[in-house]
Enzyme design. Structure first.
Site, PDB file in Angstrom:
ATOM      1  N   HIS A 212       0.793  -1.103   0.108  1.00 20.92           N
ATOM      2  CA  HIS A 212       0.033   0.042  -0.110  1.00 20.92           C
ATOM      3  C   HIS A 212       0.910   1.075  -0.111  1.00 20.92           C
ATOM      4  CE1 HIS A 212      -4.035  -1.708   0.885  1.00 20.92           C
ATOM      5  NE2 HIS A 212      -3.525  -2.693   0.504  1.00 20.92           N
ATOM      6  N   LYS A 240     -14.370  -8.718  -6.993  1.00 22.38           N
ATOM      7  CA  LYS A 240     -13.620 -10.035  -7.626  1.00 22.38           C
ATOM      8  C   LYS A 240     -12.784 -10.841  -7.159  1.00 22.38           C
ATOM      9  CE  LYS A 240     -10.361  -9.346 -11.821  1.00 22.38           C
ATOM     10  NZ  LYS A 240      -9.186  -8.427 -12.423  1.00 22.38           N
ATOM     11  N   ASP A 241     -12.374 -10.536  -5.823  1.00 18.83           N
ATOM     12  CA  ASP A 241     -11.552 -11.279  -4.937  1.00 18.83           C
ATOM     13  C   ASP A 241     -12.495 -12.388  -4.294  1.00 18.83           C
ATOM     14  OD1 ASP A 241      -9.062 -10.125  -5.354  1.00 18.83           O
ATOM     15  OD2 ASP A 241      -9.108  -9.087  -3.471  1.00 18.83           O
TER      16      ASP A 241
END
Lengths: 413, 256
Positions: A212, A240-241
């Site tokens: 990050h 999506k995950d």
């Protein structure tokens, strides 16, 4: 800022401990490249499997007895008498395979798209350390059922440390807690097997922190130029995950419910017997390539060094790759060598399952040599001399000035 | 150095003593025949009648020499024996219990909660009487490459002559599935038990039935596992399809 942050309670907590800001910034708003493909699912899949492993492992540990005389029986009792004990145990055993499967794909994805390259070197190195910790954890976990393969795997792997000059023999006795693999070895492996996953969790935290900070790489391998290149993590990548987790779970549960022992070895249903050596001592599939490297050199010390080097060499990859272009989509020559390298690791794995005799010995040596050749010669040289295709302007505007290179950009997309 | 020699000697002695009792596959050289088991595949389940027939063979033959450490009498309720029947069966066996209040071990009738009593007091006695240790059969079908097929082929594998390069020591028997000499004599023969359900008492049928029984002992939750598995897979299929649809819908907002 998501709507959550307007809530009064959230505000009250957040001004005292900014846990909601953290969640908002890193789990919801986190700007993610909009062009990530499905190969980027494997990081979250690895995190998911890690949680499954810890959750099932905690319950397994409630029934397991880490003693040479009782370990095998305690697992049989767990499988038979504990409600859904068989499910816990099969999920944990097959989960290890799922973990390595997704992590290996995750690593290959990093190699293909140059996710190790500046400025993501530390992110990459932490990843390699996670893999090392996973390997240690998986090995010690495999010993716990105290079957024949558990016992002899422990014997073979711990004996490697006797290759250390001068104090090698003493070191092995120290690791064993006795003069051979036995109950004290099992007990300490259980302790460490419980400890290491929490170390892995801490390392994953650092891994995500570094991610990050430098932001996600993407299939084009170019930097994020502005907000037009990114989308918030939630809902785009959360959904999506989740979809990816659904697909993985079908494979995972397919093994658990319909072929729970397929990836294991029958000898591990024979209780450990120090007096009987199995005809072939083979590690789990995920260690096979490294096992071939270990056996390729007919010298214990050098073999052990080569095996550790085959993992540790990944740490040097950010500096071995001299190219300014990250993604192999724009590096046609290196792309060919990447796939040759993937093939080489598959061959290494295949040979690892074969007995060390006849044709398999020279084949193992050749594929081991190629493994190191790839990192030490091919990667630096090709990256120095290869002329990459022109890069697209940006993620949101993936066009290149030269029309003949349009194809490359389309492919990358 | 001395220790190494000691370990090597002990190891070699142990190998000699135990190797014939351990029909671990000799690099897949053995002849293993595939059987169409009722418990194969995604939907396969145990055939209860077959398990009952296997139970007859187990009590009449195998149990004379082999132990079944993880099997308790109460498990029989899973394959259709009533509580009363299980009590009666268990009571036929003598269990050594104790020590009692005076410190003595004592014999008593078995109860459903008892585990199957081993035919020998300990491994040493079992080895001494049989020439090799008869392995515990609780997980035998999972502990051999080839699984139930291997156990079946092993039981029927005593007919072939050994290859010319193999010599069979006195008191041993050539087994074509193990591809080595073993200490267990051939055990399967025609009409070794009389089936109550009218099934023909051929050697092949006997071998199938006892193997199925042993596979049930090794994997008692097989039926439940597959049943749960089918429901789980259907659930995952629907869930994943919905997640995919949702993903498509959410991502349609992104221009790319």
């Amino acid at each position: 800022m998501s709507a959550m942050m307007d809530n009064k309670i959230v505000k009250w907590v957040d001004s005292r401990l900014p846990i909601f800001s953290l969640m908002d910034e890193h789990g919801i708003e986190y700007p993610t490249p909009k062009n990530l493909n499905y190969w980027w699912n494997f990081g979250s899949l690895a995190a998911f499997v890690l949680i499954v492993m810890v959750a099932t492992g905690i319950f397994l540990a409630m029934h397991y007895v880490p003693h040479g005389d009782m370990a095998f029986a305690s697992i049989e009792r767990l499988m038979r008498e504990v409600d859904y004990g068989w499910l816990l145990r099969y999920a944990h055993a097959n989960g290890a395979s799922m973990f390595f499967l997704v992590v290996y794909i995750h690593i290959f994805r990093g190699l293909y798209y140059g996710s190790y390259a500046k400025p993501r070197e530390l992110l990459w190195i932490i990843g390699v350390v996670i893999m090392l910790a996973m390997m240690a954890t998986a090995f010690m976990g495999y010993v716990l059922p105290w079957g024949q393969m558990s016992f002899w795997a422990a014997k073979v792997i711990t004996s490697m440390f006797s290759a250390v000059p001068i104090f090698g023999e003493d070191l092995v006795v120290w690791i064993w807690g006795g003069f051979s693999v036995g109950s004290p070895t099992l007990t300490r492996f259980f302790s460490l097997h419980y400890l290491l996953p929490f170390l892995i969790l801490a390392l994953v935290f650092l891994h995500v922190w570094a991610l990050h900070t430098t932001k996600s790489n993407n299939p084009l391998g170019i930097d994020i130029k502005g907000p037009q290149d990114t989308i918030p993590f939630h809902p785009y990548y959360t959904i999506k995950d989740l979809y990816g987790i659904g697909v993985l779970m079908m494979l995972f549960m397919g093994f658990v419910f319909f072929a729970p022992n397929y990836l294991g070895h029958p000898d591990n249903y024979v209780p450990a017997n120090p007096m009987v050596t199995p005809p072939h001592i083979v590690p789990e599939w995920y260690f096979l390539p490294f096992y071939t490297v270990l056996r390729a050199i007919d010298n214990k010390l050098l073999g052990v060094i080569a095996m550790f080097a085959s993992v540790l060499i990944l740490i040097a990859v950010p500096w071995l790759d001299r190219s300014k272009v990250r993604s192999l989509s724009f590096r046609p020559i290196m792309k060919i060598f990447f796939w040759l390298f993937v093939l080489d690791t598959l061959i290494l794995g295949y040979i690892g399952a074969m007995p060390a005799e006849g044709i398999w010995i020279p084949l193992g040596q050749a594929s081991t040599a190629y493994y190191f050749l790839h990192f030490l010669v091919i990667l630096p040289l090709v990256s120095m001399y290869e002329k990459p295709r022109p890069l697209p302007e940006s993620i949101s505007n993936p066009v290149v000035k030269d029309t003949q290179d349009q194809a490359a950009a389309t492919e990358a997309k | 150095m001395l220790r190494k020699i000691l370990i090597a000697t002990l190891g070699a002695a142990g190998l000699l003593a135990a190797a014939p009792a351990q029909p671990v596959q000799a690099a897949g050289a053995g002849h293993i025949e595939h059987v169409n088991w009722s418990f194969e595949g995604v939907f396969g389940t145990f055939d209860q009648d077959q398990l009952h027939r296997g139970w007859q063979i187990w009590t009449g033959y195998c149990a004379m020499c082999h132990s079944l450490d993880y099997f308790a009498f109460r498990n029989l309720e899973q394959i259709g024996f009533s509580e009363e029947e299980v009590k009666e069966i268990a009571a036929e066996y003598t269990i050594t219990d104790g020590p009692d209040d005076t410190g003595e071990m004592f014999d008593r009738e078995g109860i459903p909660a008892d585990y199957w009593p081993s035919p020998y007091a300990n491994d040493e006695e079992a080895t001494y009487i049989n020439g090799a240790l008869p392995p515990d059969l609780s997980v035998i079908t999972k502990g051999r490459a080839g699984g139930p097929d291997y156990v079946y082929s092993y039981l029927l594998g005593f007919d072939d002559e050994p290859p010319e390069d193999q010599t069979v020591p006195a008191g041993s028997y050539w087994n074509s599935a193990a591809h080595m000499s073993v200490k267990m004599p051939p055990q399967i023969f025609e009409e070794m038990v009389i089936y109550e359900d009218g099934t023909k008492e051929t050697p092949e049928q006997h071998a199938k039935d006892i193997t199925a029984f042993l596979h049930w002992v090794a994997e008692p939750h097989l039926d439940e596992r597959k049943g749960t598995g089918i429901v789980t897979m259907l659930f995952l299929l629907v869930l994943t399809a919905l997640l995919y649809a949702l993903k498509k819908q959410i991502w349609s907002r992104v221009e790319h």
